[in-house]
Design a protein around this motif. Structure first.
Motif, PDB file in Angstrom:
ATOM      1  N   LEU A 127       2.167   4.598   6.678  1.00 24.85           N
ATOM      2  CA  LEU A 127       1.381   4.434   5.456  1.00 24.85           C
ATOM      3  C   LEU A 127       1.119   2.968   5.157  1.00 24.85           C
ATOM      4  O   LEU A 127       0.015   2.575   4.758  1.00 24.85           O
ATOM      5  CB  LEU A 127       2.110   5.085   4.269  1.00 24.85           C
ATOM      6  N   MET A 128       2.138   2.146   5.383  1.00 29.50           N
ATOM      7  CA  MET A 128       1.940   0.710   5.120  1.00 29.50           C
ATOM      8  C   MET A 128       0.895   0.126   6.069  1.00 29.50           C
ATOM      9  O   MET A 128       0.076  -0.707   5.673  1.00 29.50           O
ATOM     10  CB  MET A 128       3.277  -0.032   5.243  1.00 29.50           C
ATOM     11  N   LYS A 129       0.911   0.610   7.319  1.00 27.84           N
ATOM     12  CA  LYS A 129      -0.104   0.118   8.274  1.00 27.84           C
ATOM     13  C   LYS A 129      -1.504   0.550   7.855  1.00 27.84           C
ATOM     14  O   LYS A 129      -2.459  -0.223   7.927  1.00 27.84           O
ATOM     15  CB  LYS A 129       0.182   0.653   9.677  1.00 27.84           C
TER      16      LYS A 129
ATOM     17  N   VAL B 140       0.007  -9.991   6.664  1.00 29.13           N
ATOM     18  CA  VAL B 140       0.445 -10.476   5.362  1.00 29.13           C
ATOM     19  C   VAL B 140       0.679  -9.312   4.402  1.00 29.13           C
ATOM     20  O   VAL B 140       1.720  -9.230   3.734  1.00 29.13           O
ATOM     21  CB  VAL B 140      -0.600 -11.464   4.778  1.00 29.13           C
ATOM     22  N   ILE B 141      -0.278  -8.379   4.373  1.00 27.84           N
ATOM     23  CA  ILE B 141      -0.159  -7.251   3.440  1.00 27.84           C
ATOM     24  C   ILE B 141       1.013  -6.358   3.833  1.00 27.84           C
ATOM     25  O   ILE B 141       1.805  -5.916   2.999  1.00 27.84           O
ATOM     26  CB  ILE B 141      -1.460  -6.424   3.406  1.00 27.84           C
ATOM     27  N   TYR B 142       1.132  -6.109   5.107  1.00 27.43           N
ATOM     28  CA  TYR B 142       2.207  -5.232   5.591  1.00 27.43           C
ATOM     29  C   TYR B 142       3.573  -5.787   5.180  1.00 27.43           C
ATOM     30  O   TYR B 142       4.428  -5.066   4.688  1.00 27.43           O
ATOM     31  CB  TYR B 142       2.120  -5.081   7.101  1.00 27.43           C
TER      32      TYR B 142
ATOM     33  N   VAL C 185       1.752 -11.364  15.479  1.00 25.44           N
ATOM     34  CA  VAL C 185       1.159 -10.049  15.757  1.00 25.44           C
ATOM     35  C   VAL C 185       0.940  -9.270  14.475  1.00 25.44           C
ATOM     36  O   VAL C 185       1.678  -9.422  13.501  1.00 25.44           O
ATOM     37  CB  VAL C 185       2.035  -9.148  16.681  1.00 25.44           C
ATOM     38  N   CYS C 186      -0.102  -8.415  14.479  1.00 26.79           N
ATOM     39  CA  CYS C 186      -0.362  -7.566  13.323  1.00 26.79           C
ATOM     40  C   CYS C 186       0.533  -6.343  13.426  1.00 26.79           C
ATOM     41  O   CYS C 186       1.153  -6.106  14.456  1.00 26.79           O
ATOM     42  CB  CYS C 186      -1.834  -7.182  13.252  1.00 26.79           C
ATOM     43  N   PRO C 187       0.626  -5.550  12.344  1.00 23.33           N
ATOM     44  CA  PRO C 187       1.539  -4.394  12.380  1.00 23.33           C
ATOM     45  C   PRO C 187       1.204  -3.393  13.480  1.00 23.33           C
ATOM     46  O   PRO C 187       2.042  -2.580  13.846  1.00 23.33           O
ATOM     47  CB  PRO C 187       1.386  -3.757  10.995  1.00 23.33           C
ATOM     48  N   HIS C 188      -0.030  -3.411  14.001  1.00 26.18           N
ATOM     49  CA  HIS C 188      -0.389  -2.498  15.082  1.00 26.18           C
ATOM     50  C   HIS C 188      -0.112  -3.109  16.448  1.00 26.18           C
ATOM     51  O   HIS C 188      -0.387  -2.502  17.473  1.00 26.18           O
ATOM     52  CB  HIS C 188      -1.871  -2.130  15.032  1.00 26.18           C
ATOM     53  N   GLY C 189       0.387  -4.331  16.461  1.00 30.61           N
ATOM     54  CA  GLY C 189       0.720  -4.965  17.734  1.00 30.61           C
ATOM     55  C   GLY C 189      -0.381  -5.809  18.332  1.00 30.61           C
ATOM     56  O   GLY C 189      -0.245  -6.311  19.447  1.00 30.61           O
ATOM     57  N   ARG C 190      -1.502  -5.979  17.614  1.00 30.18           N
ATOM     58  CA  ARG C 190      -2.541  -6.862  18.154  1.00 30.18           C
ATOM     59  C   ARG C 190      -2.228  -8.293  17.761  1.00 30.18           C
ATOM     60  O   ARG C 190      -1.609  -8.551  16.733  1.00 30.18           O
ATOM     61  CB  ARG C 190      -3.911  -6.459  17.627  1.00 30.18           C
ATOM     62  N   PRO C 191      -2.696  -9.264  18.563  1.00 29.55           N
ATOM     63  CA  PRO C 191      -2.392 -10.653  18.218  1.00 29.55           C
ATOM     64  C   PRO C 191      -3.137 -11.085  16.958  1.00 29.55           C
ATOM     65  O   PRO C 191      -4.246 -10.638  16.696  1.00 29.55           O
ATOM     66  CB  PRO C 191      -2.877 -11.443  19.428  1.00 29.55           C
TER      67      PRO C 191
ATOM     68  N   ASP D  56       5.448   6.232  -3.470  1.00 28.45           N
ATOM     69  CA  ASP D  56       6.334   5.058  -3.384  1.00 28.45           C
ATOM     70  C   ASP D  56       5.527   3.776  -3.241  1.00 28.45           C
ATOM     71  O   ASP D  56       6.006   2.695  -3.553  1.00 28.45           O
ATOM     72  CB  ASP D  56       7.256   5.164  -2.162  1.00 28.45           C
ATOM     73  N   LEU D  57       4.324   3.880  -2.707  1.00 30.27           N
ATOM     74  CA  LEU D  57       3.514   2.685  -2.488  1.00 30.27           C
ATOM     75  C   LEU D  57       2.475   2.511  -3.600  1.00 30.27           C
ATOM     76  O   LEU D  57       1.418   1.939  -3.391  1.00 30.27           O
ATOM     77  CB  LEU D  57       2.849   2.741  -1.117  1.00 30.27           C
ATOM     78  N   ALA D  58       2.780   3.051  -4.771  1.00 33.69           N
ATOM     79  CA  ALA D  58       2.000   2.811  -5.987  1.00 33.69           C
ATOM     80  C   ALA D  58       0.703   3.608  -6.092  1.00 33.69           C
ATOM     81  O   ALA D  58      -0.211   3.227  -6.816  1.00 33.69           O
ATOM     82  CB  ALA D  58       1.723   1.313  -6.189  1.00 33.69           C
ATOM     83  N   PHE D  59       0.611   4.723  -5.375  1.00 37.66           N
ATOM     84  CA  PHE D  59      -0.508   5.630  -5.624  1.00 37.66           C
ATOM     85  C   PHE D  59      -0.031   6.701  -6.600  1.00 37.66           C
ATOM     86  O   PHE D  59       1.083   7.204  -6.463  1.00 37.66           O
ATOM     87  CB  PHE D  59      -0.965   6.314  -4.339  1.00 37.66           C
ATOM     88  N   ASP D  60      -0.876   7.019  -7.568  1.00 37.43           N
ATOM     89  CA  ASP D  60      -0.557   8.111  -8.484  1.00 37.43           C
ATOM     90  C   ASP D  60      -1.459   9.283  -8.103  1.00 37.43           C
ATOM     91  O   ASP D  60      -2.622   9.338  -8.483  1.00 37.43           O
ATOM     92  CB  ASP D  60      -0.794   7.633  -9.927  1.00 37.43           C
TER      93      ASP D  60
END
Ligand code: ADP
Ligand code: MG
Length: 582
Positions: A524-526, A426-428, A560-566, A471-475
């Motif tokens: 980075l997103m993962k 969901v977050i990814y 599947v999750c972004p790492h490929g796990r179910p 880009d992913l909102a870290f300052d």
């Protein structure tokens, strides 16, 4: 092929050199080992051009007199052993007498040396296989300068990695040696710039802080035990601190940085129930066994050793790591894949009940291998079950199993959802959508900016990731010297302790082969998704589960999750009919 002829001495030594000297890192290893064997209390390593330009190692050890100095460059010339029995109980790191000869065969070497009790010092230079020695006023101790490594072995030079990857290996070997021997003070500089410096006579904790970073020390769990003349000391990391390769596992055996199969197996068995397969913990352990019980002479570069009592070492180390892990409050740890216990009662402490239960149940019914389902661990959702509407159908959350799985009825199917991997997905997807639309999430400015200081190699990877993190909102801004100033972080995502988040980013990024552009953004997103996702082992409210499930089914790839796990296992009416033989 031509006629057979005997190789000349020069060619023989070049071939032999190839075994000992693989790159700058092996020069650093051999020279520092020599300094340690010489009883040095101060060892300085200065590297230029990732080691191909120059490597200089200076020590204040016993030094050499002129006869020893001449002999030191001969093959199989050593002051460390003289009888076969000596091999059975080595007290030194070196013993084969081939390092200096090999290094001199593949580079230009100059040695300065003086024993403390004499006033005359010496300079030796090896030119075309001949040692030229001259008198020279030098400080007590030894300095070895190695220049133009592989100048005469162009093939080796070609096969060496990039300057950056060779430098990484130098750093790794230096760190392993500095962690292995706490007595001497160590220093590493590159191009004149200080990279690492330690005090002398350090405690394990102090040395780990100096070498691996102080930010990590607080998180480590101490190990200390003894049995039948075997002694174990050190620290092990909590399971949520995981890395992509064995590089984070430091094992020191009788003062020697070395690997051993029994130790590697004990470590992976101890963490098996806590960590995903393919991930490794941070471990710094010191094993001391009677010298006669270790065989050091099993590896060309002395990097691997064997024990006389392999299974005793395996059990002893494994049990004590488990004990250390179990001493940590359970909430701080993340249960993961199936646990294979080592032996004895402690095993139950860390058996990964949650996953075992569900996996076992499904396996018994032909979906996958064996385990026990504990129904009483299902937390019923109180009152009316929470429902969520997803495109086209209604999903009803039935409850949470073992604080890890969400049990859902979806149409006529039963779905078991892994709360962590589901949340990762969901977050990814949310991050990906924001990135694609050029609209990253909001950045929340911290009241007090946070300073994170990281060891040089990790800092380099974090530096490479800074544009992507912004880009992913870290300052974030870099100070230099491994220090980063964090002024803000994503408003809606909690990545936890920022220093360990940065370490994970660096590790994931390196593990992915340091990609740039979209590849880096995806890494980075993962990392963010994994850190911000709800952990297994947390009890969720019915509303939280309903929201998560609805969000999951609305993603681009819910299964599947972004790492490929179910993220889920689906049980259809057909499956049920088959199981109950209807
Ligand atoms: P080994 O370490 O296996 O004996 P080396 O080729 O590395 O073989 O070194 C040969 C010898 O040179 C050593 O046995 C030691 O006597 C001497 N030597 C090498 N480096 C140093 C040093 N830094 N300080 C004192 N003696 C040294
Ligand atoms: Mg040596």
């Amino acid at each position: 092929m031509g006629r057979i002829k005997k190789l000349d001495e020069k060619l023989i030594s070049l071939i032999a050199a190839g075994e000992v000297v693989e790159g700058p890192w092996s020069v650093v290893k051999e020279l520092v080992e020599n300094s340690l064997d010489a009883g040095a209390s101060r060892i300085e390593v200065a590297v230029a051009d990732a080691g191909f330009g120059e490597i200089k190692v200076t020590d204040d050890g016993v030094g050499m007199d002129v006869e020893d100095l001449r002999l030191a460059f001969e093959r199989y010339a050593t002051s460390k052993i003289s009888r076969p029995e000596d091999l059975d109980a080595l007290a030194t790191l070196g013993f084969r007498g081939e390092a200096l000869a090999a290094i001199a065969a593949a580079s230009k070497v100059i040695v300065y040396t003086r024993p403390a009790n004499v006033t005359t010092g010496w300079r030796a230079e090896v030119v075309d296989g001949r040692v030229n020695v001259t008198e020279e006023g030098v400080p007590a101790g030894t300095t070895v300068i190695v220049r133009d490594l592989f100048y005469n072995v162009p093939a080796r030079r070609k096969f060496a990695g990039t300057a950056q990857s060779e430098w990484r290996r130098v750093v790794d070997v230096f760190r392993r040696l500095a962690l292995a021997q706490l007595g001497p003070a160590f220093k590493l500089t590159r191009g004149g710039r200080l990279q690492y410096a330690t005090g002398g006579g350090s405690s394990i904790r102090q040395r780990v802080g100096e070498i691996l970073g102080w930010d990590i020390v607080e998180q480590l769990l101490p190990v200390s035990a003894a049995r039948e003349e075997i002694k174990l000391d050190g620290f092990v990391g909590p399971p949520h601190l995981s890395f992509a390769g064995m590089g984070s596992v430091y094992t020191v055996i009788n003062g020697r940085p070395a690997r051993a199969k029994a130790l590697a197996r004990a470590i992976s068995a101890a963490y098996a129930g806590w960590m995903e397969r393919g991930r490794y913990p941070l471990v710094v352990i010191y094993l001391n066994v009677p010298p006669g019980e270790v065989d050091v002479n099993v590896h060309p570069r002395k990097e691997e050793v064997r024990f006389a009592r392999e299974s005793l070492v395996y059990e002893f180390v494994g049990e004590n790591i488990i004990k250390a892990l179990a001493s940590k409050p359970a909430a701080a740890t993340r249960p993961a894949a199936r646990g294979q216990g080592i032996s004895g009662g402690e095993t139950t402490v860390w058996a990964a009940r949650a996953r075992d239960a569900v996996e076992g149940y499904l396996r018994r019914h032909g979906l996958a291998a064996v385990g026990e389902m504990s129904y009483d661990a299902v937390t019923p959702t109180v009152g009316a079950t929470a429902t969520a509407t997803t495109p086209g159908e209604t999903v009803e959350v039935l409850g949470q199993l073992n604080d890890t799985y969400i049990i859902v009825r979806r149409g006529r199917d039963l779905v078991v959802i892994d709360q962590h991997t589901a949340h990762e997905r969901v977050i990814y997807d949310r991050l990906a959508k924001g990135a694609a639309g050029g609209a990253p999430g909001a950045c929340q400015t911290l009241l007090l900016p946070e300073v994170v200081t990281l060891p040089a190699d990790i800092a380099a990877d974090v530096r490479a990731c800074l544009p992507g993190l912004r880009d992913l909102a870290f300052d974030v801004e870099e100070f230099g010297g491994g220090a980063f100033l964090v002024r803000g972080r994503p408003a809606d995502l909690d990545v936890g302790d920022i220093a360990s988040f940065f370490r994970q980013v660096a590790d994931d990024y390196a593990g992915a082969g340091r990609p740039d552009g979209d590849g880096r953004r995806s890494v980075l997103m993962k990392s963010i998704a994994c850190r911000a996702a709800v952990m297994a082992g947390r009890r969720l409210e019915p509303e939280e589960m309903a929201a998560l499930v609805a969000d999951l089914f609305a993603t681009s790839m819910p299964t599947v999750c972004p790492h490929g796990r179910p993220t889920m296992v689906n049980v259809s009416p057909k499956d049920l009919e088959k199981w109950f033989k209807r």
